[in-house]
Design an enzyme around this catalytic site. Structure first.
Site, PDB file in Angstrom:
ATOM      1  N   TYR A 141       0.866  -1.182   0.000  1.00 56.83           N
ATOM      2  CA  TYR A 141       0.000   0.000   0.000  1.00 56.83           C
ATOM      3  C   TYR A 141       0.896   1.223   0.000  1.00 56.83           C
ATOM      4  O   TYR A 141       1.877   1.282   0.745  1.00 56.83           O
ATOM      5  CB  TYR A 141      -0.896  -0.007   1.247  1.00 56.83           C
ATOM      6  CG  TYR A 141      -1.737   1.238   1.423  1.00 56.83           C
ATOM      7  CD1 TYR A 141      -2.798   1.520   0.555  1.00 56.83           C
ATOM      8  CD2 TYR A 141      -1.487   2.131   2.464  1.00 56.83           C
ATOM      9  CE1 TYR A 141      -3.576   2.665   0.730  1.00 56.83           C
ATOM     10  CE2 TYR A 141      -2.267   3.271   2.647  1.00 56.83           C
ATOM     11  CZ  TYR A 141      -3.306   3.531   1.775  1.00 56.83           C
ATOM     12  OH  TYR A 141      -4.076   4.658   1.951  1.00 56.83           O
ATOM     13  N   ASP A 236       9.300   3.048  -0.888  1.00 60.29           N
ATOM     14  CA  ASP A 236       8.312   3.685  -0.024  1.00 60.29           C
ATOM     15  C   ASP A 236       8.670   3.321   1.417  1.00 60.29           C
ATOM     16  O   ASP A 236       8.342   2.246   1.914  1.00 60.29           O
ATOM     17  CB  ASP A 236       6.907   3.195  -0.398  1.00 60.29           C
ATOM     18  CG  ASP A 236       5.845   3.803   0.503  1.00 60.29           C
ATOM     19  OD1 ASP A 236       6.203   4.448   1.512  1.00 60.29           O
ATOM     20  OD2 ASP A 236       4.648   3.630   0.207  1.00 60.29           O
ATOM     21  N   LYS A 264       5.096   9.148   8.518  1.00 56.79           N
ATOM     22  CA  LYS A 264       5.006   8.556   9.869  1.00 56.79           C
ATOM     23  C   LYS A 264       6.060   9.092  10.845  1.00 56.79           C
ATOM     24  O   LYS A 264       5.936  10.201  11.330  1.00 56.79           O
ATOM     25  CB  LYS A 264       5.035   7.031   9.744  1.00 56.79           C
ATOM     26  CG  LYS A 264       3.880   6.558   8.824  1.00 56.79           C
ATOM     27  CD  LYS A 264       3.323   5.238   9.154  1.00 56.79           C
ATOM     28  CE  LYS A 264       2.329   4.771   8.115  1.00 56.79           C
ATOM     29  NZ  LYS A 264       1.039   4.397   8.567  1.00 56.79           N
TER      30      LYS A 264
HETATM   31  N1  PLP Z   1       3.064   4.236   2.195  1.00 60.74           N
HETATM   32  C1  PLP Z   1       3.018   3.308   3.159  1.00 60.74           C
HETATM   33  C2  PLP Z   1       4.016   2.199   3.152  1.00 60.74           C
HETATM   34  C3  PLP Z   1       2.041   3.383   4.155  1.00 60.74           C
HETATM   35  O1  PLP Z   1       1.994   2.433   5.106  1.00 60.74           O
HETATM   36  C4  PLP Z   1       1.135   4.444   4.131  1.00 60.74           C
HETATM   37  C5  PLP Z   1       0.085   4.560   5.160  1.00 60.74           C
HETATM   38  O2  PLP Z   1      -0.111   3.730   5.991  1.00 60.74           O
HETATM   39  C6  PLP Z   1       1.227   5.409   3.115  1.00 60.74           C
HETATM   40  C7  PLP Z   1       2.210   5.274   2.167  1.00 60.74           C
HETATM   41  C8  PLP Z   1       0.286   6.563   3.080  1.00 60.74           C
HETATM   42  O3  PLP Z   1       0.588   7.432   4.111  1.00 60.74           O
HETATM   43  P1  PLP Z   1      -0.545   8.449   4.672  1.00 60.74           P
HETATM   44  O4  PLP Z   1      -1.554   7.613   5.367  1.00 60.74           O
HETATM   45  O5  PLP Z   1       0.227   9.364   5.566  1.00 60.74           O
HETATM   46  O6  PLP Z   1      -1.099   9.146   3.479  1.00 60.74           O
END
Ligand code: PLP
Length: 424
Positions: A141, A236, A264
């Site tokens: 994700y 990511d 995060k």
């Molecule tokens: N990338 C990863 C690996 C994530 O776990 C998340 C959210 O949990 C995101 C991107 C998206 O981040 P946000 O919820 O701050 O938009």
């Protein structure tokens, strides 16, 4: 007021009663709790019930809730302004810290969420390579950006289909979906479509199908194939950044991506994301270059000081081996309890994140993760909640530990998990 009454009210004014879907506890059944407050390793609902928190706001809180230094920094800054809409000194400090700590980042752009970071990284990769196709992995994700909210079809390497209503098919088709940890599928995809692939985006340790640690060969092949075909590799690291080590998964595995997405922990609990990479790539971003991306609250001083204090603490305390020991104690303890009860399970873990899967087989991709018994997970979740233990309300998420968790918290948690298992 009670959790149930408040949640009923929430549903009148917010879709599903929440600001983000998984908070509605639909994957585990039962009513969600409504939070009153949190401190350290604990969180309390509006009924005054205390929980040991292994959700940790989905990852940002590596120092625990409301670490005094972070709170003090936010308090001090709040008196000097909440947002300026202009460059502030804290942005410069945090950008310097990020560039020094994350091996592949020479320049960084701050945004307000992980989704914004991945969305902007994809745009940048497409602009840099002048190509359209994006490769992602099933079960990873990357936020709710259209091009990344796609699922795979039935083949090994398939062009995406919309993963949600509202994503045009034409756009989903520009995303190629491959199985995680399958380096042969990566080679095959590049063999077929390599000249058209702008980038590969991957969670270098997956957290969103539950924790799945990558084969080193998988990451190596990603680096080799993208280089060979002139595509960009995007890590990511929204979860793994500052979590699996100070420099993230790229430091741990010794593989440098072209672009890194952060979020995060970077914001220490405040809304913050970032994307960064080699100067030559990042200088394509406006106003230096022609890739437009902007944000009213980007680089806001409150998120900056929270991030600075968090990363300063991590740099000073170097808590990674302590957190790993604590996590091992919890993971081993849970595994022992489940073995005693004869409950089939697998626990995947790294650093201070892990997932307990209710399955007999190894979990190394989304397909094997989905073999888990989600009904069992739902029962387990609800029994734990009853005992005062908060874990992610879905089988396919990571539990997180923080510096605020103590050995005693783990002992108490294991006692409560034992009781919860007894009630199943
Ligand atoms: N990338 C990863 C690996 C994530 O776990 C998340 C959210 O949990 C995101 C991107 C998206 O981040 P946000 O919820 O701050 O938009």
């Amino acid at each position: 007021m009670r959790n149930t009454d408040l949640f009923e009210m929430a549903k009148r004014y917010m879709p599903g009663g929440v600001s983000s879907p998984v908070r509605a506890f639909k994957a585990v059944g039962g009513n969600p709790i409504v939070v009153e407050k949190a401190k350290g390793s604990k969180i309390w609902d509006v009924e005054g019930k205390e929980y040991i928190d292994f959700l940790c706001s989905w990852g940002p809180l590596i120092l625990g809730h409301s670490h005094p230094l972070v709170v003090e920094a936010i308090f001090q800054q709040a008196q000097k302004g909440l947002s300026y809409g202009l460059t502030n000194v804290h942005e410069i400090t945090l950008s310097q810290m990020v560039c020094q700590l994350v091996p592949s980042i020479e320049k960084v752009r701050f945004v307000s969420s992980g989704t914004e970071a991945t969305m902007s990284a994809i745009r940048l990769a497409r602009a840099y390579t002048k190509r359209k196709y994006v490769v992602k992995f099933d079960g990873c994700y990357h936020g709710h950006y259209d091009s990344l909210l796609v699922s795979g079809g039935s083949g090994v390497a398939t062009f995406g289909v919309p993963g949600t209503a509202g994503v045009p098919e034409e756009l989903a088709k520009l995303t190629l979906v491959l199985p995680y940890n399958d380096h042969l599928a990566v080679k095959e995809a590049f063999n077929k479509y390599g000249e058209d692939i702008a980038c590969v985006i991957v969670e270098p340790v997956a957290g969103n199908m539950g924790v799945v640690v990558p084969d080193f060969e998988f990451l190596k092949v990603l680096r080799k194939e993208t280089e060979k075909y002139g595509a960009l590799l995007i890590f990511d690291e929204v979860i793994t950044g500052f979590r699996v080590s100070l420099g993230g998964a790229q430091e741990l595995f010794g593989i440098n991506p072209d672009i890194t997405c952060l979020g995060k922990i970077l914001g220490g609990g405040m809304p913050l994301g970032a994307y960064g990479g080699r100067e030559e790539i990042m200088d394509l971003v406006s106003p230096q270059g022609f890739v437009y991306q902007a944000g009213t609250l980007s680089g806001n001083p409150l998120s900056m000081v929270a991030g600075i204090k968090t990363i300063e603490m991590l740099t000073k305390e170097k808590p990674y081996s302590y957190l790993e020991l604590l996590t091992k104690k919890l993971v081993d303890g849970i595994s022992e309890l489940l073995k005693e009860k004869g409950i089939p399970h697998r626990i995947n873990w790294i650093a201070s994140m892990f997932t307990l899967f209710f399955t007999r087989g190894d979990v190394r991709d989304f397909k094997s993760a989905k073999a888990s018994d989600v009904d069992m997970f739902g029962k387990f979740f609800r029994a734990l909640l009853g005992q005062g233990i908060l874990i992610p309300p879905s089988q396919f998420e990571a539990w997180f530990l923080s510096l605020a968790h103590t050995q005693e918290d783990i002992d108490i948690a294991l006692e409560k998990i034992k009781k919860a298992l007894g009630s199943l």
